[in-house]
Scaffold this active site. Structure first.
Site, PDB file in Angstrom:
ATOM      1  N   ASP A  94       1.009  -1.402  -0.167  1.00 14.52           N
ATOM      2  CA  ASP A  94       0.138  -0.044   0.028  1.00 14.52           C
ATOM      3  C   ASP A  94       1.144   1.235  -0.077  1.00 14.52           C
ATOM      4  OD1 ASP A  94      -2.590   1.586   0.930  1.00 14.52           O
ATOM      5  OD2 ASP A  94      -3.487  -0.325   1.090  1.00 14.52           O
ATOM      6  N   ASP A 133      -9.316  -0.292  -6.166  1.00 20.50           N
ATOM      7  CA  ASP A 133      -9.832   0.176  -5.678  1.00 20.50           C
ATOM      8  C   ASP A 133      -9.364   1.656  -5.042  1.00 20.50           C
ATOM      9  OD1 ASP A 133      -7.930  -0.556  -4.095  1.00 20.50           O
ATOM     10  OD2 ASP A 133      -8.657   0.267  -1.621  1.00 20.50           O
ATOM     11  N   GLU A 134     -10.252   3.235  -4.732  1.00 24.07           N
ATOM     12  CA  GLU A 134     -10.003   4.185  -4.886  1.00 24.07           C
ATOM     13  C   GLU A 134      -8.368   4.744  -5.152  1.00 24.07           C
ATOM     14  OE1 GLU A 134     -10.978   4.332   0.468  1.00 24.07           O
ATOM     15  OE2 GLU A 134      -8.999   3.722  -0.208  1.00 24.07           O
ATOM     16  N   HIS A 184      -3.242   3.559  -4.561  1.00 20.84           N
ATOM     17  CA  HIS A 184      -2.273   2.738  -3.147  1.00 20.84           C
ATOM     18  C   HIS A 184      -1.459   2.511  -3.673  1.00 20.84           C
ATOM     19  CE1 HIS A 184      -6.067   2.935  -0.236  1.00 20.84           C
ATOM     20  NE2 HIS A 184      -6.737   2.837  -1.738  1.00 20.84           N
ATOM     21  N   ASP A 189     -11.543  -2.825  11.399  1.00 23.41           N
ATOM     22  CA  ASP A 189     -10.148  -1.461  12.003  1.00 23.41           C
ATOM     23  C   ASP A 189     -10.895  -0.517  12.130  1.00 23.41           C
ATOM     24  OD1 ASP A 189     -10.857  -1.692   9.013  1.00 23.41           O
ATOM     25  OD2 ASP A 189      -9.885  -0.178   9.273  1.00 23.41           O
TER      26      ASP A 189
HETATM   27  C1  ACM Z   1     -11.049  -0.311   0.468  1.00 23.32           C
HETATM   28  O1  ACM Z   1     -11.346  -0.401   1.836  1.00 23.32           O
HETATM   29  N1  ACM Z   1     -10.298   0.753   0.305  1.00 23.32           N
HETATM   30  C2  ACM Z   1     -11.416  -1.851  -0.382  1.00 23.32           C
END
Ligand code: ACM
Ligand code: ZN
Length: 759
Positions: A193, A342-343, A283, A438
């Protein structure tokens, strides 16, 4: 209404244990599908022999012997074939296809575990382990049972993020042990990440050399300040994860390929598949820091919310990542590999000549399609190597390829599940509203997790069979240690284990809860740094008029509840709660639970507030609904919303986001709420991101700040009639919701609708 039922459950559970033979207190998690309990017992002694009827079960037999030795001190011998002597028999017979099914039969003469393959024999072994009583001497009493068991879902996963904070191979193995105990079978390993690259790639050594160690970042600093503020050593960065280099303290770590092989082999023995994730094209700051040319403009950086991604316009980016994945494929002998996706912050792509040239050359409409193109390129590489691609649900944007498996996480985007299933793609459910471990455990009760249906309501029955299963994700930004990791995942993973295994069954919270309570002494024995269950019926703010009884009915008798009333942090010398006591003044309690080994849980801060009933008003307004103003912008605090003029005004007849309001939003609801009778009311305010509730211009629930889904509750004493209400809510444009519920002291809900809200 909830508490008396729960209390009755405990009393019944405790009484029934007391009366019967202790060995009959069977509390298996996840609950077996079919179980008959007989009258007799099987006694395991050091004369008991474990035999395995197929060579492939030798490892399982050794594992059982090791676990028995660990847990009971008895050393059993193992032999290869069944004979009249063998008392614990392992076998498998049925066809391979019925995976994960097993039977466990315990009679006074022997214990027989039969699976459909070696892995399902391991599941039977885990059930047997849970039948071993906690107190053992020279003979272990195992109750006679006939168990026939199989899971609702084939995918029962847990994800561990070892990038934001690093967990070494021994810590990972310890977690795998716990996963196996609760019959999880997919370990999703988030290996890279922005904050760290953690897997050796032989062809690109700088990934490790430059990006596996870092100077303390904001995550580390937040953890360290929590450790100090909360007197909580679980937030400290473990010393072995730091080193001194050139006069600087660095944090980090990584796995060699040998470490990875060792963990994969360990997991395989436990019956757990390992799914690696190298997250691209977002990421990716850690790989860009090592090889800057992977990005559009040769630097790492941040856009509005997410980091600047890889450049899919450059052929070299694809070539390098194909090399990286090729090494990954060699290390993980399983069909699935996770690509992340993602993102992704796409601003750079709009400005990058390489990206724009790619869009043109490939006839793509926009940057979303560029992302989709990139994922498809990787997917065809995966396919040609015999691998299947999993991506986070953003892979549905810009066109989803036929064979990709979608990992759904954005609870606020349930349509991605529907779209994927309708197209025939497989889906794994990890909704962030409930399955993000988390998020603080106070943000959702365990009961909410247990009773939540992870399948979105829009999914019809026919496409449900394309859902592989469920998973929880534990992101490690605020989790620097094994202790904190366990605190965040346990007991939540026990609840999820039952949901994954028994999804189709009529699951009852009270029934699960009594089994769960019985597991805490087991967790103590395993030295798991769990979070003790909640004290029933506590809210951030408990309101009373006159005097009240402080009464904390706590089900875990081995846990000490200690408290302070002077806002200091409770320690082992603080007053111990034993019996209910009366208070007649407002009191701030800091409560802390201590486990039998003396270690402490998080502090609970509860205000018992002495108040008068706020008078209600008549005839202030009869206009139905609340006024709702939309202020457009990216806000980080509710107080910022009013600094921007309203863009649009609506009338809403319930607390919801009006149709047409965009993602970047601050909403202010205002008007009156009609209170039906004089009572103490509990407000539950849930939002993603922040929200803040005022009644009679007084703050009631403060759920402010940028965050994921969090529910907070607080009380107020209200007389009958109309009371001014003002509710602030913002979402930073990454998807969110607002929800407000109100209950009277009898547990009855006052529904907020056209009969109860006015402006
Ligand atoms: C994520 O929580 N960005 C998969
Ligand atoms: Zn680019």
């Amino acid at each position: 209404m909830k508490r008396p039922i729960l209390l009755l459950m405990f009393i019944l559970a405790v009484c029934s244990c007391g009366k019967k033979n202790n060995s009959k207190a069977i509390n298996i998690i996840p609950k077996p599908v079919e179980m008959e309990v007989g009258k007799g017992n099987f006694l395991i002694s050091d004369k008991t022999i474990i035999s395995y009827n197929k060579t492939e079960l030798k490892e399982a037999a050794e594992y059982l012997a090791e676990r028995l030795a660990d847990e009971t001190g008895l050393h059993l011998s193992i032999q290869a074939a069944n004979s009249s002597q063998s008392n614990i028999v392992l076998d498998y017979n049925s066809p391979e296809e019925i995976s994960d099914a097993y039977t466990l039969n315990v009679s006074s003469k022997n214990i027989f575990i039969e699976g459909t393959n070696p892995r399902s024999v391991m599941l039977g072994i885990q059930t047997l382990r849970q039948l071993i009583p906690l107190e053992v001497n020279t003979k272990i009493i195992i109750p006679e049972v006939n168990i026939k068991d199989y899971p609702a879902w084939e995918w029962r996963g847990m994800m561990m993020d070892i990038s934001r904070h690093f967990f070494d191979k021994e810590e990972v193995k310890e977690f795998l042990d716990l996963m196996a105990y609760y019959k999880f079978n997919k370990f999703h390993w988030h290996l890279t990440d922005d904050q760290g690259w953690r897997i050796e790639i032989k062809k690109y050594p700088l990934l490790i050399e430059k990006s596996s160690w870092r100077e303390f970042n904001n995550h580390d600093k937040t953890c360290l300040s929590e450790a100090v503020k909360e007197h909580n050593t679980d937030y400290l960065l473990p010393e072995e994860k730091t080193k001194e280099q050139d006069g600087k303290i660095l944090y980090g770590g990584y796995y060699t390929q040998q470490d990875i092989k060792e963990v994969v082999a360990y997991a395989a023995k436990l019956g757990i598949d390992v799914i690696p994730e190298i997250d691209i094209p977002g990421h990716s700051s850690s790989s860009i820091a090592a090889y800057p040319d992977l990005s559009c403009f040769g630097t790492t950086g941040w856009g509005t919310i997410f980091s600047s991604p890889l450049c899919p316009g450059k052929d070299n980016t694809l070539a390098i990542y194909k090399d990286i994945y090729a090494e990954l494929f060699e290390l993980f002998p399983y069909e699935y590999v996770h690509v992340g996706a993602d993102e992704v912050e796409k601003e750079n792509w709009k400005k990058c000549p390489h990206c724009q040239a790619r869009i043109k050359q490939e006839n793509l409409q926009n940057e979303d399609e560029l992302q989709s193109w990139f994922v498809r390129q990787m997917e065809s590489f995966f396919t040609s190597n015999g691998k299947k691609l999993i991506g986070w649900d953003e892979i549905t944007e810009g066109g989803l390829s036929e064979n990709a498996t979608v990992m759904w996480w954005r609870t606020w985007a349930p349509n991605t599940v529907k779209t994927a299933l309708e197209q025939g793609n497989k889906v794994i459910l990890t909704p962030n509203s409930h399955n993000y471990f988390d998020y603080q455990q106070t943000s959702k009760t365990l009961q909410e997790l247990y009773t939540f249906d992870p399948v979105p309501a829009s999914v019809d029955n026919t496409s449900k069979n394309l859902i592989l299963g469920i998973q929880a994700n534990t992101w490690a930004e605020a989790i620097p240690s094994r202790e904190r990791f366990q605190y965040m995942t346990v007991p939540r993973m026990l609840a999820l284990s039952d949901v994954a295994w028994r999804y189709d069954a009529d699951r009852k919270w009270e029934e699960f809860y009594s089994r769960l309570i019985a597991h805490f002494p087991r967790l103590d024995k395993m030295k798991i740094n769990y979070r003790p269950v909640e004290i029933p019926d506590l809210h951030e703010k408990i309101v009373f008029v006159g005097t009240t009884l402080v009464k904390w009915d706590y089900p875990l008798s081995d846990i000490e509840l200690r408290y302070t009333t002077d806002e200091t942090i409770p320690d082992k010398n603080s007053p111990l709660y034993t019996d209910p006591f009366e208070i007649d003044q407002s009191t701030r309690f800091n409560i802390r639970m201590f486990r039998p080994d003396g270690s402490a849980a998080d502090i609970l801060k509860i205000l018992y507030a002495k108040e008068e009933y706020r008078p209600g008003h008549e005839g202030l307004s009869s206009n139905v609904g609340l006024k709702c103003e939309w202020h457009e912008g990216i806000f980080r605090q509710c107080s910022q919303i009013e600094t921007v003029p309203p863009k649009q005004e609506y009338i809403v007849e319930s607390i919801k986001v009006p149709e047409g309001v965009g993602g970047k939003r601050g909403l202010i609801y205002s008007g009156y709420i009609n209170i039906p009778k004089k009572d103490i009311y509990t407000f539950y305010l849930a939002s993603d991101d922040g929200s803040k509730l005022y009644i009679n211009e007084e703050p009631v629930v403060d759920n402010d700040g940028p965050h994921g889904p969090v529910t907070l509750s607080a009380q107020m004493a209200l007389d009958k009639g109309l009371h001014p209400i003002k509710l602030y809510y913002f979402d930073m444009n990454n998807g969110g919701f607002i929800n407000l519920k109100l209950f009277g002291s009898d547990g009855r809900e006052v529904i907020l609708n056209n009969e109860s809200i006015f402006h």
